[in-house]
Write a protein that holds these residues in place. Structure first.
Motif, PDB file in Angstrom:
ATOM      1  N   ASN A 189       0.777  -1.290  -0.004  1.00  0.00           N
ATOM      2  CA  ASN A 189       0.159   0.233   0.084  1.00  0.00           C
ATOM      3  C   ASN A 189       0.819   1.238   0.059  1.00  0.00           C
ATOM      4  OD1 ASN A 189       0.543  -0.914   2.977  1.00  0.00           O
ATOM      5  ND2 ASN A 189      -0.320   1.075   3.374  1.00  0.00           N
ATOM      6  N   ARG A 217     -16.070  -6.198 -11.082  1.00  0.00           N
ATOM      7  CA  ARG A 217     -15.928  -6.576  -9.551  1.00  0.00           C
ATOM      8  C   ARG A 217     -17.020  -7.613  -9.326  1.00  0.00           C
ATOM      9  NH1 ARG A 217     -11.189  -6.453  -8.382  1.00  0.00           N
ATOM     10  NH2 ARG A 217     -10.151  -4.373  -9.130  1.00  0.00           N
ATOM     11  N   ASP A 272     -11.104 -10.036  -6.868  1.00  0.00           N
ATOM     12  CA  ASP A 272     -11.732  -9.370  -5.784  1.00  0.00           C
ATOM     13  C   ASP A 272     -11.345  -9.921  -4.395  1.00  0.00           C
ATOM     14  OD1 ASP A 272     -13.264  -8.222  -7.624  1.00  0.00           O
ATOM     15  OD2 ASP A 272     -15.150  -8.982  -7.271  1.00  0.00           O
ATOM     16  N   PRO A 323      -8.253   1.971   4.451  1.00  0.00           N
ATOM     17  CA  PRO A 323      -8.924   1.097   3.416  1.00  0.00           C
ATOM     18  C   PRO A 323      -9.924   1.792   2.236  1.00  0.00           C
ATOM     19  CG  PRO A 323      -8.921   0.147   5.469  1.00  0.00           C
ATOM     20  CD  PRO A 323      -8.708   1.341   5.846  1.00  0.00           C
ATOM     21  N   GLU A 324     -10.607   2.592   2.519  1.00  0.00           N
ATOM     22  CA  GLU A 324     -11.480   3.305   1.843  1.00  0.00           C
ATOM     23  C   GLU A 324     -10.832   4.203   0.787  1.00  0.00           C
ATOM     24  OE1 GLU A 324     -14.520   2.475   1.224  1.00  0.00           O
ATOM     25  OE2 GLU A 324     -14.287   0.707   2.481  1.00  0.00           O
ATOM     26  N   ASP A 383      -9.660   1.937  -7.637  1.00  0.00           N
ATOM     27  CA  ASP A 383     -10.630   2.008  -8.617  1.00  0.00           C
ATOM     28  C   ASP A 383     -10.437   3.090  -9.820  1.00  0.00           C
ATOM     29  OD1 ASP A 383     -11.989   0.236  -7.282  1.00  0.00           O
ATOM     30  OD2 ASP A 383     -13.390   1.549  -6.174  1.00  0.00           O
ATOM     31  N   LEU A 420      -6.597  -5.234   1.514  1.00  0.00           N
ATOM     32  CA  LEU A 420      -7.341  -4.038   2.157  1.00  0.00           C
ATOM     33  C   LEU A 420      -7.751  -4.380   3.493  1.00  0.00           C
ATOM     34  CD1 LEU A 420      -9.608  -2.752  -0.781  1.00  0.00           C
ATOM     35  CD2 LEU A 420      -7.541  -1.714  -0.257  1.00  0.00           C
ATOM     36  N   LYS A 431       0.191  -0.995  -5.580  1.00  0.00           N
ATOM     37  CA  LYS A 431      -0.923  -0.514  -6.019  1.00  0.00           C
ATOM     38  C   LYS A 431      -1.539  -0.991  -7.378  1.00  0.00           C
ATOM     39  CE  LYS A 431      -0.791   3.511  -2.996  1.00  0.00           C
ATOM     40  NZ  LYS A 431      -0.772   5.167  -3.100  1.00  0.00           N
ATOM     41  N   ARG A 477      -9.100   1.891  -1.658  1.00  0.00           N
ATOM     42  CA  ARG A 477      -9.886   1.587  -2.687  1.00  0.00           C
ATOM     43  C   ARG A 477     -10.403   2.500  -3.673  1.00  0.00           C
ATOM     44  NH1 ARG A 477     -13.062  -0.747   0.839  1.00  0.00           N
ATOM     45  NH2 ARG A 477     -12.740  -2.765   0.565  1.00  0.00           N
ATOM     46  N   ARG A 480      -7.968  -8.895  -3.725  1.00  0.00           N
ATOM     47  CA  ARG A 480      -7.925  -7.310  -3.487  1.00  0.00           C
ATOM     48  C   ARG A 480      -8.618  -7.259  -1.978  1.00  0.00           C
ATOM     49  NH1 ARG A 480     -11.734  -2.660  -5.567  1.00  0.00           N
ATOM     50  NH2 ARG A 480     -10.229  -1.303  -6.537  1.00  0.00           N
ATOM     51  N   GLU A 481      -9.705  -7.567  -1.550  1.00  0.00           N
ATOM     52  CA  GLU A 481     -10.456  -7.363  -0.430  1.00  0.00           C
ATOM     53  C   GLU A 481      -9.660  -7.928   0.769  1.00  0.00           C
ATOM     54  OE1 GLU A 481     -12.849  -5.237  -0.061  1.00  0.00           O
ATOM     55  OE2 GLU A 481     -12.500  -4.795  -2.217  1.00  0.00           O
TER      56      GLU A 481
END
Length: 275
Positions: free
Chosen positions: A133, A258, A147, A169-170, A177, A154, A139, A173, A150-151
């Motif tokens: 990160n 996604r 997915d 995390p947001e 995106d 995160l 990244k 994210r 990735r999750e």
């Protein structure tokens, strides 16, 4: 799992992350084993060249044979082998250092480093391990990951190397995106103060993310406009060419849907019979 092997690996990891020199008692405490057990493991690792004992302090540190294993690993990396020419071309075009990396767990491992064509003395960064990160390379790989991966990343431990490291995390994210639209990722002093990075993913034969390639250099050179856009174009083009060299199918760099595995074959709708 074989417990002795697991403990031996744990010793190597402790010396790599908490070292460089640790005593038998310290390692026994870290492993949660008796001192004689830790000593026996260390003696075996020493005999195999994996660790060595400092004659002055009697503490242990990593041994030279680990370097041979590390170099052997790099030699098996097809991404590294294929990237040599492309990284040099990108370094010449951008006038900046170029790193090629793969994702190992929640860290980025630098497998190739093309030096900046001109400038001050530079340090070879092959083998550097960086929290995903905190760098553009990480990244880029996570943005195009399936997915589940990735999750998981995160939701996992997010590294902090500078005050600019992003650990929300947001916020991460949103960056990931955005990268699916622009085709590249940015790093702004997140792994080292004063440094920046621009990276793009590299894909393998099956359309999966094989790694990433990017430029690294002073923030004032990389992120100032219009240079940033020019470098981003160069990085994307090089990543696309390297992906083709690895045998990636056309369209591998398309943003994944996604909830859908990007490496899975497309489903063909079944025609509805006419009434």
């Amino acid at each position: 799992m074989v417990q002795a092997v697991q403990r031996a690996v744990q010793i190597l990891r402790e010396l790599a992350t908490a070292g460089p020199r640790l005593g038998v008692t310290e390692l026994a405490d870290r492993l949660g084993v008796a001192k004689p057990t830790a000593h026996a493991l260390l003696r075996t690792l020493e005999a195999e060249g994996m660790v060595t004992q400092d004659p002055e302090s009697s503490k242990y540190l990593l041994g030279p044979d680990l370097l041979l294993l590390g170099n052997a690993y790099l030699d098996t990396q097809e991404l590294r082998t294929r990237s040599l020419t492309w990284a040099d071309l990108l370094a010449s075009r951008a006038g900046e250092a170029v790193w090629v990396a793969v994702l190992t767990g929640d860290h980025v491992l630098v497998v190739h480093h093309a030096f900046r064509p001109a400038g001050a003395v530079q340090i070879l960064e092959v083998g550097a391990s960086i929290p995903w990160n905190t760098c553009a390379l990480g990244k880029a790989m996570v943005a195009w990951a399936p997915d589940e991966a990735r999750e998981r990343l995160l939701a996992g431990r997010l590294g902090v190397l500078t005050g600019a490291s992003v650990t929300d995390p947001e916020a991460l994210r949103a960056q990931l995106d955005a990268a699916l639209t622009t085709g590249y990722t940015l790093e702004d002093q997140e792994s080292a103060l004063g440094d920046a990075g621009i990276a793009a993913p590299v894909f393998g034969r099956g359309g999966e993310v094989a790694g990433a390639i990017g430029v690294v250099g002073p923030v004032e050179r990389l992120l100032a406009e219009p240079v940033r856009q020019e470098l981003a174009v160069a990085v994307r083009e090089t990543a696309r060419n390297l992906s083709r060299d690895l045998g990636a199918p056309r369209g591998a760099a398309r943003p994944p849907r996604r909830g859908h595995d990007p490496s899975a074959p497309p489903t063909v709708p079944t025609p509805t019979p006419a009434a």
